[in-house]
Write a protein that holds these residues in place. Sequence first.
Motif, PDB file in Angstrom:
ATOM      1  N   ASN A   1     -27.877 104.522 -49.429  1.00  0.00           N
ATOM      2  CA  ASN A   1     -27.523 103.712 -50.602  1.00  0.00           C
ATOM      3  C   ASN A   1     -28.409 102.474 -50.706  1.00  0.00           C
ATOM      4  N   THR A   2     -28.630 101.824 -49.580  1.00  0.00           N
ATOM      5  CA  THR A   2     -29.489 100.638 -49.564  1.00  0.00           C
ATOM      6  C   THR A   2     -30.909 101.014 -49.977  1.00  0.00           C
ATOM      7  N   SER A   3     -31.381 102.116 -49.460  1.00  0.00           N
ATOM      8  CA  SER A   3     -32.723 102.584 -49.796  1.00  0.00           C
ATOM      9  C   SER A   3     -32.847 102.884 -51.287  1.00  0.00           C
ATOM     10  N   GLU A   4     -31.856 103.533 -51.858  1.00  0.00           N
ATOM     11  CA  GLU A   4     -31.878 103.852 -53.280  1.00  0.00           C
ATOM     12  C   GLU A   4     -31.836 102.598 -54.137  1.00  0.00           C
ATOM     13  N   LYS A   5     -31.034 101.617 -53.723  1.00  0.00           N
ATOM     14  CA  LYS A   5     -30.964 100.349 -54.460  1.00  0.00           C
ATOM     15  C   LYS A   5     -32.304  99.626 -54.395  1.00  0.00           C
ATOM     16  N   GLU A   6     -32.903  99.597 -53.211  1.00  0.00           N
ATOM     17  CA  GLU A   6     -34.201  98.939 -53.065  1.00  0.00           C
ATOM     18  C   GLU A   6     -35.273  99.654 -53.884  1.00  0.00           C
ATOM     19  N   LYS A   7     -35.184 100.981 -53.937  1.00  0.00           N
ATOM     20  CA  LYS A   7     -36.141 101.757 -54.727  1.00  0.00           C
ATOM     21  C   LYS A   7     -35.982 101.436 -56.208  1.00  0.00           C
ATOM     22  N   ALA A   8     -34.745 101.326 -56.692  1.00  0.00           N
ATOM     23  CA  ALA A   8     -34.492 100.983 -58.098  1.00  0.00           C
ATOM     24  C   ALA A   8     -35.003  99.567 -58.395  1.00  0.00           C
ATOM     25  N   ASP A   9     -34.749  98.642 -57.481  1.00  0.00           N
ATOM     26  CA  ASP A   9     -35.240  97.270 -57.661  1.00  0.00           C
ATOM     27  C   ASP A   9     -36.767  97.244 -57.707  1.00  0.00           C
TER      28      ASP A   9
END
Length: 138
Positions: free
Chosen positions: A50-58
């Motif tokens: 989840n953290t990785s996906e959020k960072e990717k979106a950011d």
Amino acid sequence: MITPASAETYKCVDKGVSTYMQTPCPDSATQSLHKSSNNISGKDYQQAVNTSEKEKADLNKLLSARQKEEEKYQKEQRKISAKNEKDKQKCASLQLSAKWAKEELANATAKSMSKAKTKLKKANEKAELQCKSGGGQR
């Protein structure tokens, strides 16, 4: 739920220099194999995903904003370049007019001398003003 993660690392020693690689060592080096294993809970794994996906979106948002800024900058640069080119052409045109006015003065009769001097003065002033204000040839 626990997901094991493991990796193999090769320690290569060649002429006293240690190097760690993910592939086997060259023949000239001595090799030792290191295995590591970590147990990660499903909850921790999902949190990392989840953290990785959020960072990717950011990151994607930042890249998009950067691209828009770069496009805006390029557009401004093209506009400035076009204006500078137009100013250079205007300067060259006014300098040519001043040259012609000088030639007219050289060929003027006594009767038209005053008018030719005034025309040359105006042409020189226009050319000087245009060319000094960033209009190109100086």
